[in-house]
Design a protein around this motif. Structure first.
Motif, PDB file in Angstrom:
ATOM      1  N   ARG A 201       0.828  -1.217   0.000  1.00  0.00           N
ATOM      2  CA  ARG A 201       0.000   0.000   0.000  1.00  0.00           C
ATOM      3  C   ARG A 201       0.856   1.258   0.000  1.00  0.00           C
ATOM      4  NH1 ARG A 201      -4.602   0.174  -1.879  1.00  0.00           N
ATOM      5  NH2 ARG A 201      -5.045   2.037  -0.629  1.00  0.00           N
ATOM      6  N   SER A 202       2.012   1.200   0.629  1.00  0.00           N
ATOM      7  CA  SER A 202       2.870   2.391   0.725  1.00  0.00           C
ATOM      8  C   SER A 202       3.993   2.393  -0.309  1.00  0.00           C
ATOM      9  CB  SER A 202       3.467   2.481   2.130  1.00  0.00           C
ATOM     10  OG  SER A 202       4.289   1.352   2.404  1.00  0.00           O
ATOM     11  N   LYS A 203       3.981   1.351  -1.171  1.00  0.00           N
ATOM     12  CA  LYS A 203       5.015   1.232  -2.219  1.00  0.00           C
ATOM     13  C   LYS A 203       6.423   1.242  -1.627  1.00  0.00           C
ATOM     14  CE  LYS A 203       2.218   3.112  -5.997  1.00  0.00           C
ATOM     15  NZ  LYS A 203       0.936   3.020  -5.301  1.00  0.00           N
ATOM     16  N   ARG A 204       6.567   0.512  -0.517  1.00  0.00           N
ATOM     17  CA  ARG A 204       7.870   0.356   0.125  1.00  0.00           C
ATOM     18  C   ARG A 204       8.364  -1.074  -0.066  1.00  0.00           C
ATOM     19  NH1 ARG A 204       5.216   3.105   4.855  1.00  0.00           N
ATOM     20  NH2 ARG A 204       6.236   5.124   5.214  1.00  0.00           N
ATOM     21  N   SER A 205       9.653  -1.262   0.102  1.00  0.00           N
ATOM     22  CA  SER A 205      10.175  -2.616   0.191  1.00  0.00           C
ATOM     23  C   SER A 205       9.849  -3.167   1.570  1.00  0.00           C
ATOM     24  CB  SER A 205      11.697  -2.611  -0.004  1.00  0.00           C
ATOM     25  OG  SER A 205      12.329  -1.947   1.089  1.00  0.00           O
ATOM     26  N   ILE A 206       9.979  -4.469   1.740  1.00  0.00           N
ATOM     27  CA  ILE A 206       9.723  -5.069   3.051  1.00  0.00           C
ATOM     28  C   ILE A 206      10.654  -4.471   4.093  1.00  0.00           C
ATOM     29  CG2 ILE A 206       9.946  -7.223   4.369  1.00  0.00           C
ATOM     30  CD1 ILE A 206       8.839  -8.693   1.927  1.00  0.00           C
ATOM     31  N   LYS A 207      11.906  -4.305   3.736  1.00  0.00           N
ATOM     32  CA  LYS A 207      12.871  -3.738   4.685  1.00  0.00           C
ATOM     33  C   LYS A 207      12.499  -2.307   5.052  1.00  0.00           C
ATOM     34  CE  LYS A 207      17.791  -2.956   5.483  1.00  0.00           C
ATOM     35  NZ  LYS A 207      19.167  -3.117   4.929  1.00  0.00           N
ATOM     36  N   ASP A 208      12.113  -1.516   4.084  1.00  0.00           N
ATOM     37  CA  ASP A 208      11.746  -0.121   4.367  1.00  0.00           C
ATOM     38  C   ASP A 208      10.467  -0.050   5.208  1.00  0.00           C
ATOM     39  OD1 ASP A 208      13.946   0.794   3.019  1.00  0.00           O
ATOM     40  OD2 ASP A 208      12.869   1.306   1.175  1.00  0.00           O
ATOM     41  N   MET A 209       9.539  -0.964   4.943  1.00  0.00           N
ATOM     42  CA  MET A 209       8.302  -0.980   5.726  1.00  0.00           C
ATOM     43  C   MET A 209       8.603  -1.323   7.181  1.00  0.00           C
ATOM     44  SD  MET A 209       5.043  -0.488   5.586  1.00  0.00           S
ATOM     45  CE  MET A 209       4.020  -0.422   7.063  1.00  0.00           C
ATOM     46  N   LEU A 210       9.437  -2.324   7.387  1.00  0.00           N
ATOM     47  CA  LEU A 210       9.806  -2.702   8.751  1.00  0.00           C
ATOM     48  C   LEU A 210      10.586  -1.589   9.439  1.00  0.00           C
ATOM     49  CD1 LEU A 210      10.773  -6.405   8.057  1.00  0.00           C
ATOM     50  CD2 LEU A 210       8.990  -5.663   9.646  1.00  0.00           C
ATOM     51  N   THR A 211      11.442  -0.914   8.703  1.00  0.00           N
ATOM     52  CA  THR A 211      12.189   0.212   9.276  1.00  0.00           C
ATOM     53  C   THR A 211      11.235   1.323   9.696  1.00  0.00           C
ATOM     54  OG1 THR A 211      14.123  -0.298   7.910  1.00  0.00           O
ATOM     55  CG2 THR A 211      13.992   1.916   8.821  1.00  0.00           C
ATOM     56  N   ALA A 212      10.225   1.600   8.854  1.00  0.00           N
ATOM     57  CA  ALA A 212       9.245   2.635   9.187  1.00  0.00           C
ATOM     58  C   ALA A 212       8.448   2.261  10.434  1.00  0.00           C
ATOM     59  CB  ALA A 212       8.304   2.860   8.004  1.00  0.00           C
ATOM     60  N   LEU A 213       8.086   0.994  10.546  1.00  0.00           N
ATOM     61  CA  LEU A 213       7.354   0.545  11.730  1.00  0.00           C
ATOM     62  C   LEU A 213       8.227   0.655  12.980  1.00  0.00           C
ATOM     63  CD1 LEU A 213       5.513  -2.593  10.286  1.00  0.00           C
ATOM     64  CD2 LEU A 213       4.458  -0.436  10.999  1.00  0.00           C
TER      65      LEU A 213
END
Length: 823
Positions: free
Chosen positions: A169-181
């Protein structure tokens, strides 16, 4: 140790050999348990083999973890059940436009977290559905809001499935999504959505789910970023022992690469409401694991993962606390969390509730000779010096400031001394009732608020918070709080309700012979109330203005009798005649078939059936000759009424041979079904009272008696167990009679009873106990500040169940007219 465990075993040589190898590995040997050995042991079903595997697992547990059993005080927040996927095992999710789809606003999510912390939670666990058209930043917004509100809390949030959905949904990679969380405040991740890590199985039970490799990728990426996770497995459906063994091997391999798993949690498949089980479209589908399978699975998991993942947790919502004690002796060393709100297992049909209080968990552990300890999410011990029952000093201070800022201000605007805050009592989790937290079934039933449909249709570019997930700050409040800080349930308790009823009996004939019954007659002895005779009674009631409802209480004609259809038709005619006179029928005619209940439901404002007790042993004593009193049959009747959405009254009968534990379990069963369907409006707490026609009183075992002095305490317990919207009812004629009866009735009301039921000229079941007059009850309650108010047989909160239901148009219209007159 290996020789000692194997010495007296009668298990097969093959099992003994596999156990010997497993013990050698689990106790520090050089070799690891193999998939072949695990598959072989997982297939064991003989009692001698199960006992040996469990003993071996317990020995490894003792060696690696000692006798301590941990638990965490936490709160679950499943903030929405709207979901874009349809997994076959999931009864929790709804489509975004389903009327049962809810979406908690941000202020409610935060309120629940603050409430959890105020009750001692050190962890907030957040998981939910995958809402359609989700705003790209929803997950990070939720994490940030929670950390801003309660910064000291450990945030255990977002499964691998949610991580992948958030990334897309946010057009992030898995790593970037986890970093954001992680940057937003997430501390650890729940390792759910694993099911069985074999794509051939996943395609059968959840074809839209993330793949096994995607699950591993999310987990290993999280571990690489310093985010630890739990690990899980759902079993008992279409997998084989080999699939389970391979799943365990995958977890062990990941752990050897990353070291990031904190625990392993085997999760039994709960099938009752699971679509893939109910629809029966998948070949070889089982309805969950057997008890033997659960024991062996936990034990083999301990042996296989020894030295890799050393914390093995029991899921009490799926297994119950009693069975959890067995599993703690088969390799497990942890009981998980208190939860406070458990929605996913409950939605699937689990019956063990949504809250386990700390003292319940401690007792469960101590009863088997083990040592309980409160832990953190990552298995650190919570120090008794720095942690009291409401949390760490920092958490307590934070909650005190947030919750009581209004009382901490003096008239001159300055903050009062710290002593004033510390001395204010904050209740512990052991002191509150489950009803305080609401439930999944209440959420989906309440169509008036928090509907997902109003959130997910917002235009692009509007954040979830602005779209209704947040809400205006000035509108933020605490659900269930009234002016002056009194909780709604406490304020409502000042009003006690009663209904004006008149009982009629179509027939006293009953094929059941309950030992204690004051009501039944044999065939040929009972008069039959004709429709004409009933009409005269109804006409007299209307002319005198003495009633709103007619309680139609009937003996039971045997289900296989040729007279059964005639019996039911006659009761329906009596209901229809009562409606002609503007009176509301409320029928209790014993257990019914689905079609019989459906027909009666069309001509009744509400219906009823006492559960009495769920004690199986009573079928060999007081219910020996009463097949209709079988507990499983009565439980099914309550569920049937729920499926038909019939407003319903039930209750428990005290002093017929049950134990105190039986009473609590009976109340818990009623509470579970009430939350499941939302139709139970009141629960009667009724002490058995001997009557003139009763013969049991002369031969009754004194230990079977119930001391009425215990009644207020049981009422209080019932109020804690039952949902808030289920009234606790006390029969005033059975409680207030005799010396000290008035005080006992008042004590019960003080303890949480809020209803006195229907007052009729004659209690047909207890004919030697006349009802007090309304005026006398009013005056008695008034002296203690209680207000006695009339209600209808169908509680106003349940009238919506009658609206729009096919065949109930006439009864709904009549209820609306009666309500208008009552108001």
């Amino acid at each position: 140790m290996i020789d000692r465990i194997l010495r007296h075993s009668s298990a097969s040589p093959g099992v003994q050999a596999a156990i010997s190898r497993a013990l050698d590995a689990g106790l520090g040997g050089s070799k690891r348990m193999t998939v072949d050995d695990a598959t072989f042991l997982l297939s064991a079903r003989k009692s001698s083999e199960i006992h040996l595997i469990g003993a071996a697992a317990d020995a490894v547990r003792s060696s690696r973890c000692g006798d301590g059993v941990g638990f965490v005080i936490n709160r679950n927040i499943n903030f929405t059940n709207s979901c874009v996927k349809r997994c076959g095992f999931c009864a929790f999710s709804r489509t975004g436009i389903d009327s049962e789809a809810y979406f908690l606003p941000m202020d409610e999510i935060v309120r629940r977290a603050r409430e959890g912390v105020s009750l001692g939670a050190t962890e907030i666990c957040v998981q939910a559905g995958l809402p359609p058209n989700m705003h790209p930043d929803l997950y990070t917004d939720v994490a940030s809001a929670l950390k801003e509100a309660v910064p000291e809390i450990h945030l255990h949030a977002f499964s691998p499935e949610e991580v992948i959905y958030g990334a897309k949904r946010s057009k992030r990679s898995i790593k970037d999504m986890l970093t954001a969380l992680k940057d937003a405040g997430v501390d650890t991740l729940p390792g759910t959505s694993a099911e069985i890590l074999d794509d051939s199985i996943r395609k059968q039970i959840a074809g839209q789910r993330l793949s096994s490799s995607e699950w591993v990728e999310v987990i290993e990426t999280a571990h690489s970023l310093g985010l630890k996770t739990s690990s899980t497995m759902m079993y008992g459906h279409v997998e084989t022992p080999y699939h389970v063994a391979r799943h365990l091997e995958t977890l062990r391999e990941v752990q050897e690469r990353t070291g990031g798993f904190t625990e392993f949690v085997p999760l039994s498949f709960v099938s009752r409401e699971a679509p893939m089980y109910r629809e029966g479209k998948i070949g070889g589908m089982r309805g969950g694991p057997s008890g033997a399978e659960v024991m062996v699975t936990h034990a083999v998991a301990r042996l296989f993962l020894a030295g890799s993942i050393d914390n093995l947790q029991v899921s009490w919502p799926k297994e119950g606390l009693r069975f959890a004690q067995i599993l703690l002796q088969n390799g497990a060393n942890d009981l998980g969390g208190t939860l406070m709100n458990e929605s996913i297992s409950t939605a699937a049909g689990a019956v063990h509730g949504q809250l386990a209080k700390p003292n319940e968990l401690r007792s469960t552990i101590e009863e088997i000779g083990r040592k309980p300890y409160q832990r953190t999410t990552t298995y650190g011990h919570v120090s008794s010096n720095s942690q009291n029952i409401i949390g760490s000093p920092k958490l307590s201070e934070h909650v005190s400031t947030a919750e009581h800022v209004s009382t901490a201000l003096e008239d001159d605007g300055h903050v009062s001394s710290a002593t004033d805050e510390v001395t204010e009592h904050v209740p512990s989790l052991d002191e509150v009732g489950t009803g305080r937290f609401g439930s999944f079934h209440e959420l989906i039933a309440d169509k008036s608020r928090w509907r997902a449909k109003g959130v997910i249709k917002q235009p692009k570019g509007v954040s979830a918070g602005a779209a209704g997930v947040g809400g205006s700050p000035k509108n933020r409040g605490r659900r269930g709080l009234c002016s002056g800080g009194m909780r709604a349930e406490e304020k409502a308790r000042r009003v006690v309700t009663i209904s004006r009823s008149h009982t009629i009996v179509p027939t006293y004939e009953c094929f059941n012979r309950c030992t204690y019954c004051n009501f039944r007659m044999d065939r040929g002895e009972s008069p039959v109330l004709t429709v004409e005779e009933a009409s005269e009674i109804f006409r007299d009631l209307v002319e005198k203005g003495e009633g709103d409802e007619v309680l139609i209480l009937s003996g039971e004609v045997h289900p296989k009798s040729r007279r059964r259809v005639q019996w039911l038709d006659h009761i329906i005619k009596l209901c229809e005649k009562a409606m002609e006179f503007g009176l509301l029928p409320h029928t209790n005619a014993g257990p019914l078939s689905y079609e019989e209940m459906k027909r009666l439901g069309e001509v009744n404002a509400s219906m009823g059936l006492m559960l009495e007790q769920i004690t199986p042993s009573l079928t060999k004593t007081v219910h020996k000759f009463a097949p209709s009193k079988d507990p499983s049959l009565r439980i099914e009747q309550l569920r049937m009424a729920g499926k038909l959405q019939i407003p319903f009254t039930t209750g428990i009968l005290l002093g017929i041979g049950e134990t105190p534990e039986d009473r609590v379990e009976s109340l818990e069963m009623i509470a579970t079904i009430a939350r499941e369907y939302g139709h139970i409006q009141e629960c009667i707490i009724q002490p058995f009272s001997s009557g003139d026609r009763d013969k049991w009183q002369h031969s009754m075992d004194p230990s079977a008696a119930f001391e009425t002095s215990q009644l207020p305490a049981l009422v209080q317990k019932a109020r804690q167990i039952l949902p808030e919207n289920v009234a606790v009812q006390i029969p005033p004629n059975l409680v207030s009679s005799g010396e000290g009866g008035a005080n006992l009735l008042l004590d019960c009301i003080q303890a949480g009873a809020s209803d006195l039921g229907g007052v009729s000229p004659l209690d047909e079941v207890n004919p030697t106990y006349p009802f007090p007059k309304f005026e006398d009850l009013h005056n008695l309650l008034d002296t203690q500040g209680f207000q006695l108010e009339h209600r209808l047989c169908v509680h106003e909160s349940r009238t919506e169940m009658l609206k729009g239901m096919e065949g109930r148009e006439e009864i709904h219209s009549l209820v609306e007219k009666r309500l208008a007159r009552l108001h």
